[in-house]
Enzyme design. Structure first.
Site, PDB file in Angstrom:
ATOM      1  N   HIS A 116      -0.637 -39.415  22.336  1.00 53.93           N
ATOM      2  CA  HIS A 116       0.709 -38.901  22.096  1.00 53.93           C
ATOM      3  C   HIS A 116       1.744 -39.852  22.675  1.00 53.93           C
ATOM      4  O   HIS A 116       2.741 -40.217  22.029  1.00 53.93           O
ATOM      5  CB  HIS A 116       0.896 -37.513  22.737  1.00 53.93           C
ATOM      6  CG  HIS A 116       0.332 -36.388  21.941  1.00 53.93           C
ATOM      7  ND1 HIS A 116      -1.000 -36.255  21.677  1.00 53.93           N
ATOM      8  CD2 HIS A 116       0.938 -35.315  21.362  1.00 53.93           C
ATOM      9  CE1 HIS A 116      -1.209 -35.159  20.965  1.00 53.93           C
ATOM     10  NE2 HIS A 116      -0.028 -34.558  20.759  1.00 53.93           N
ATOM     11  N   GLU A 134       9.327   5.851  17.107  1.00 52.78           N
ATOM     12  CA  GLU A 134       9.661   5.346  15.775  1.00 52.78           C
ATOM     13  C   GLU A 134      11.092   5.745  15.412  1.00 52.78           C
ATOM     14  O   GLU A 134      11.907   4.917  15.010  1.00 52.78           O
ATOM     15  CB  GLU A 134       8.674   5.928  14.765  1.00 52.78           C
ATOM     16  CG  GLU A 134       8.933   5.520  13.327  1.00 52.78           C
ATOM     17  CD  GLU A 134       8.006   6.229  12.354  1.00 52.78           C
ATOM     18  OE1 GLU A 134       7.910   5.776  11.198  1.00 52.78           O
ATOM     19  OE2 GLU A 134       7.370   7.241  12.730  1.00 52.78           O
ATOM     20  N   HIS A 135      11.403   7.028  15.530  1.00 54.47           N
ATOM     21  CA  HIS A 135      12.742   7.542  15.249  1.00 54.47           C
ATOM     22  C   HIS A 135      13.324   8.137  16.525  1.00 54.47           C
ATOM     23  O   HIS A 135      12.649   8.924  17.195  1.00 54.47           O
ATOM     24  CB  HIS A 135      12.706   8.636  14.178  1.00 54.47           C
ATOM     25  CG  HIS A 135      11.923   8.279  12.956  1.00 54.47           C
ATOM     26  ND1 HIS A 135      10.696   8.830  12.669  1.00 54.47           N
ATOM     27  CD2 HIS A 135      12.197   7.422  11.949  1.00 54.47           C
ATOM     28  CE1 HIS A 135      10.243   8.335  11.536  1.00 54.47           C
ATOM     29  NE2 HIS A 135      11.124   7.471  11.077  1.00 54.47           N
ATOM     30  N   TYR A 181       0.855  -1.184   0.000  1.00 52.06           N
ATOM     31  CA  TYR A 181       0.000   0.000   0.000  1.00 52.06           C
ATOM     32  C   TYR A 181       0.888   1.230   0.000  1.00 52.06           C
ATOM     33  O   TYR A 181       1.761   1.387   0.865  1.00 52.06           O
ATOM     34  CB  TYR A 181      -0.917   0.025   1.226  1.00 52.06           C
ATOM     35  CG  TYR A 181      -1.940   1.140   1.158  1.00 52.06           C
ATOM     36  CD1 TYR A 181      -3.197   0.920   0.635  1.00 52.06           C
ATOM     37  CD2 TYR A 181      -1.622   2.426   1.590  1.00 52.06           C
ATOM     38  CE1 TYR A 181      -4.129   1.938   0.531  1.00 52.06           C
ATOM     39  CE2 TYR A 181      -2.543   3.454   1.492  1.00 52.06           C
ATOM     40  CZ  TYR A 181      -3.799   3.209   0.971  1.00 52.06           C
ATOM     41  OH  TYR A 181      -4.703   4.225   0.872  1.00 52.06           O
ATOM     42  N   THR A 194       3.379   9.250  12.452  1.00 54.03           N
ATOM     43  CA  THR A 194       4.829   9.190  12.580  1.00 54.03           C
ATOM     44  C   THR A 194       5.315   9.995  13.777  1.00 54.03           C
ATOM     45  O   THR A 194       4.616  10.883  14.272  1.00 54.03           O
ATOM     46  CB  THR A 194       5.483   9.703  11.282  1.00 54.03           C
ATOM     47  OG1 THR A 194       6.886   9.485  11.341  1.00 54.03           O
ATOM     48  CG2 THR A 194       5.203  11.179  11.077  1.00 54.03           C
ATOM     49  N   HIS A 225       4.661  16.143   8.564  1.00 49.61           N
ATOM     50  CA  HIS A 225       3.985  14.967   7.995  1.00 49.61           C
ATOM     51  C   HIS A 225       2.468  15.040   8.142  1.00 49.61           C
ATOM     52  O   HIS A 225       1.731  14.724   7.218  1.00 49.61           O
ATOM     53  CB  HIS A 225       4.484  13.695   8.688  1.00 49.61           C
ATOM     54  CG  HIS A 225       5.754  13.158   8.141  1.00 49.61           C
ATOM     55  ND1 HIS A 225       5.846  12.531   6.931  1.00 49.61           N
ATOM     56  CD2 HIS A 225       7.005  13.134   8.655  1.00 49.61           C
ATOM     57  CE1 HIS A 225       7.083  12.150   6.709  1.00 49.61           C
ATOM     58  NE2 HIS A 225       7.810  12.511   7.736  1.00 49.61           N
ATOM     59  N   GLN A 275     -10.942  -0.094   0.922  1.00 51.95           N
ATOM     60  CA  GLN A 275     -11.292  -0.942  -0.222  1.00 51.95           C
ATOM     61  C   GLN A 275     -10.057  -1.548  -0.872  1.00 51.95           C
ATOM     62  O   GLN A 275     -10.095  -2.676  -1.394  1.00 51.95           O
ATOM     63  CB  GLN A 275     -12.129  -0.159  -1.245  1.00 51.95           C
ATOM     64  CG  GLN A 275     -11.462   1.041  -1.887  1.00 51.95           C
ATOM     65  CD  GLN A 275     -11.713   2.325  -1.127  1.00 51.95           C
ATOM     66  OE1 GLN A 275     -11.861   2.317   0.090  1.00 51.95           O
ATOM     67  NE2 GLN A 275     -11.752   3.442  -1.849  1.00 51.95           N
ATOM     68  N   GLU A 280       0.581 -34.606  30.606  1.00 49.29           N
ATOM     69  CA  GLU A 280      -0.427 -33.701  30.061  1.00 49.29           C
ATOM     70  C   GLU A 280      -1.752 -34.402  29.797  1.00 49.29           C
ATOM     71  O   GLU A 280      -2.705 -33.786  29.311  1.00 49.29           O
ATOM     72  CB  GLU A 280       0.095 -33.063  28.768  1.00 49.29           C
ATOM     73  CG  GLU A 280       1.287 -32.140  28.994  1.00 49.29           C
ATOM     74  CD  GLU A 280       1.772 -31.487  27.705  1.00 49.29           C
ATOM     75  OE1 GLU A 280       1.306 -31.897  26.620  1.00 49.29           O
ATOM     76  OE2 GLU A 280       2.610 -30.574  27.796  1.00 49.29           O
ATOM     77  N   ASN A 308      -3.559   5.751   6.290  1.00 48.19           N
ATOM     78  CA  ASN A 308      -4.294   6.529   7.288  1.00 48.19           C
ATOM     79  C   ASN A 308      -5.033   5.610   8.254  1.00 48.19           C
ATOM     80  O   ASN A 308      -4.865   4.383   8.239  1.00 48.19           O
ATOM     81  CB  ASN A 308      -5.255   7.505   6.596  1.00 48.19           C
ATOM     82  CG  ASN A 308      -6.324   6.785   5.776  1.00 48.19           C
ATOM     83  OD1 ASN A 308      -6.557   5.579   5.927  1.00 48.19           O
ATOM     84  ND2 ASN A 308      -6.984   7.516   4.890  1.00 48.19           N
ATOM     85  N   GLN A 362       9.537  16.656  11.088  1.00 48.72           N
ATOM     86  CA  GLN A 362       8.665  15.571  11.532  1.00 48.72           C
ATOM     87  C   GLN A 362       7.225  16.047  11.647  1.00 48.72           C
ATOM     88  O   GLN A 362       6.290  15.362  11.227  1.00 48.72           O
ATOM     89  CB  GLN A 362       9.153  15.041  12.884  1.00 48.72           C
ATOM     90  CG  GLN A 362       8.456  13.780  13.329  1.00 48.72           C
ATOM     91  CD  GLN A 362       8.700  12.632  12.375  1.00 48.72           C
ATOM     92  OE1 GLN A 362       9.732  12.565  11.729  1.00 48.72           O
ATOM     93  NE2 GLN A 362       7.767  11.721  12.270  1.00 48.72           N
ATOM     94  N   ASP A 372      14.330   8.884   5.852  1.00 45.98           N
ATOM     95  CA  ASP A 372      13.060   8.881   5.121  1.00 45.98           C
ATOM     96  C   ASP A 372      13.250   8.511   3.652  1.00 45.98           C
ATOM     97  O   ASP A 372      12.334   7.963   3.032  1.00 45.98           O
ATOM     98  CB  ASP A 372      12.404  10.258   5.193  1.00 45.98           C
ATOM     99  CG  ASP A 372      11.678  10.491   6.504  1.00 45.98           C
ATOM    100  OD1 ASP A 372      11.418   9.522   7.224  1.00 45.98           O
ATOM    101  OD2 ASP A 372      11.381  11.665   6.803  1.00 45.98           O
TER     102      ASP A 372
END
Length: 441
Positions: free
Chosen positions: A431, A338-339, A140, A248, A273, A202, A426, A225, A270, A372
């Site tokens: 088994h 994240e960073h 995506y 982000t 974004h 979709q 068990e 998103n 940053q 990036d």
């Protein structure tokens, strides 16, 4: 203006994690959902309806939802391969060279990742692992008003390095109903041939379930998103996903040696974004904090996305005065960004203290914007605090590991009684019987 906080104030505000999948929904989004669905629905309910419809009606549902959500009427979903092959000529030559350089560095970095099959006889017979690439992956790529060709490169190239047979790209239409040329040029730069004009929930549904035009994939990767992220969460288990990526975020740890103008520029980059982006400075130096605060206000005046930046800084941004660098590292570990950028006189001195981050950027010249686009590692990194347990997108995301068990007679005779004993503990007598029959025979 960016606010200066004490450590305690920050813990109760900008450093307190929110649930990125259950944010406060702006009134404009609520109104849009009401217009599309004819009633009040939550984002999760909206996504569920789209997924169900695409699963039932295939291409027809994709065309309907694209018209209703994106206000675009599609005559076909797949981009003509000729458009992809000619896309490089439609962008500036220097931009094409930039795509090529970025692709070259991303590929070289991921080619160095150790991913290999192995077998050993150290435990009797042969034990090992077989590493095999996934057959088909969906990528995506965010688009529309802000196409992101870098996301295509950062997601698809690790898959190519892993040996994935087929990569399918989905990306939203622009305002003209077409995929932006820069996205198609990025696809051409790395040999991607299947691109579909689809965005939102979709698009995720099409990749997860398959339709008449869109092939079903084994895994879906790439940021998006809130609606894309919710869709990925709902289809997980039907297909694999890379993670649930939220807005982000960058945390900068700096001392008095840092350049206030550079630190401010990194925070602004940053915040640019998204209005939900996070940009935080942790520093024991009040003079630096005040200088950065001044620089942020000065530089903001000349930036094109100043309104977006101002909202992000007011909501999630801030400067935190810490006791020392050790407390700054501790706060960063708790936040798990994240960073994580280290702008100190000796950046590597904090290496052992920093445990939780998607990416570590050591020194003011290893700034996050390079990550990036062209540094090499994928910029798809864990957000929302998931860096405590998750990793950046990498080659391992695109392979399956199969365990190999091929034991010899001596090892079987040695292990079977133990297996039987544990099985009976068990309450699994079948088994135990299966193990004991080998030994008795």
């Amino acid at each position: 203006m960016i606010t200066i906080y004490t450590s305690e104030e920050a813990r109760g505000s900008i450093l307190r994690r929110q649930n990125a999948l259950e944010p406060d929904i702006p009134n404009a989004v609520k109104a849009s959902l009401r217009r599309i669905f004819g009633m009040d629905v939550s984002p999760a309910e909206a996504v569920d309806r789209v997924l169900r419809d695409v699963r039932q009606r295939g291409d027809a549902a994709l065309i309907d939802w694209t018209r209703r959500i994106d206000d675009v009427s599609l005559s076909r979903l797949a981009v003509d391969p000729a458009q992809i092959s000619t896309a490089p000529s439609s962008i500036a030559p220097e931009l094409w060279r930039a795509l090529e350089l970025a692709a070259e560095r991303i590929r070289a970095f991921h080619a160095m990742q150790p991913v290999q099959s192995w077998e050993s006889g150290a435990l009797g017979g042969r034990l090992g692992q077989r590493v095999a690439p996934l057959r088909r992956v969906g990528v995506y790529v965010p688009g529309g008003t802000a196409p992101l060709p870098s996301s295509l490169l950062m997601s698809a190239i690790p898959a190519q390095v892993a040996g994935v047979d087929e990569i399918v790209v989905v990306t939203p239409p622009g305002r003209d109903g077409r995929v932006p040329p820069i996205i198609l040029a990025a696809a051409a730069a790395i040999g991607i041939e299947k691109v579909f004009t689809l965005g939102g929930a979709q698009a995720i549904a099409a990749l997860a379930f398959g339709t008449e035009s869109v092939p079903r994939v084994d895994k879906i990767v790439g940021p998006g998103n809130l609606f894309v992220t919710l869709a990925k969460r709902q289809v997980f288990g039907i297909v694999g996903i890379d993670g649930l990526n939220g807005p982000t975020e960058t945390v900068v740890i700096a001392d008095e040696s840092a350049d206030p103008a550079w630190v401010a520029a990194d925070l602004l980059a940053q915040a640019e974004h998204d209005t939900l982006a996070t940009a935080i400075l942790l520093t024991p130096s009040r003079p630096l904090a005040e200088a950065v605060q001044t620089e942020v206000a000065r530089q903001l005046e000349s930036l094109s996305r100043d309104e977006v930046i101002a909202v992000a800084l007011a909501g999630q941004g801030g400067i935190v005065i810490t006791r020392d660098l050790a407390e700054a590292a501790s706060l960063a570990n708790e936040f798990a960004p994240e960073h994580l950028c280290i702008a100190t006189s000796d950046p590597r001195a904090l290496t052992d203290a920093l445990r939780n981050a998607g990416g570590l950027f050591f020194g003011e010249r290893s700034f996050e914007v390079l990550g990036d686009y062209v540094a090499g590692p994928s910029h798809t990194m864990p957000t929302g605090g998931t860096a405590r347990f998750a990793s950046p997108l990498n080659v391992l995301d695109f392979v399956r590991i199969t365990s190999i068990i091929d034991l010899d007679e001596g090892t079987i005779a040695e292990l079977a009684p133990t297996a039987a004993l544990l099985a009976r503990a068990e309450g699994l007598t079948a088994h135990a019987g299966a193990a004991e029959k080998r030994v008795n025979q």
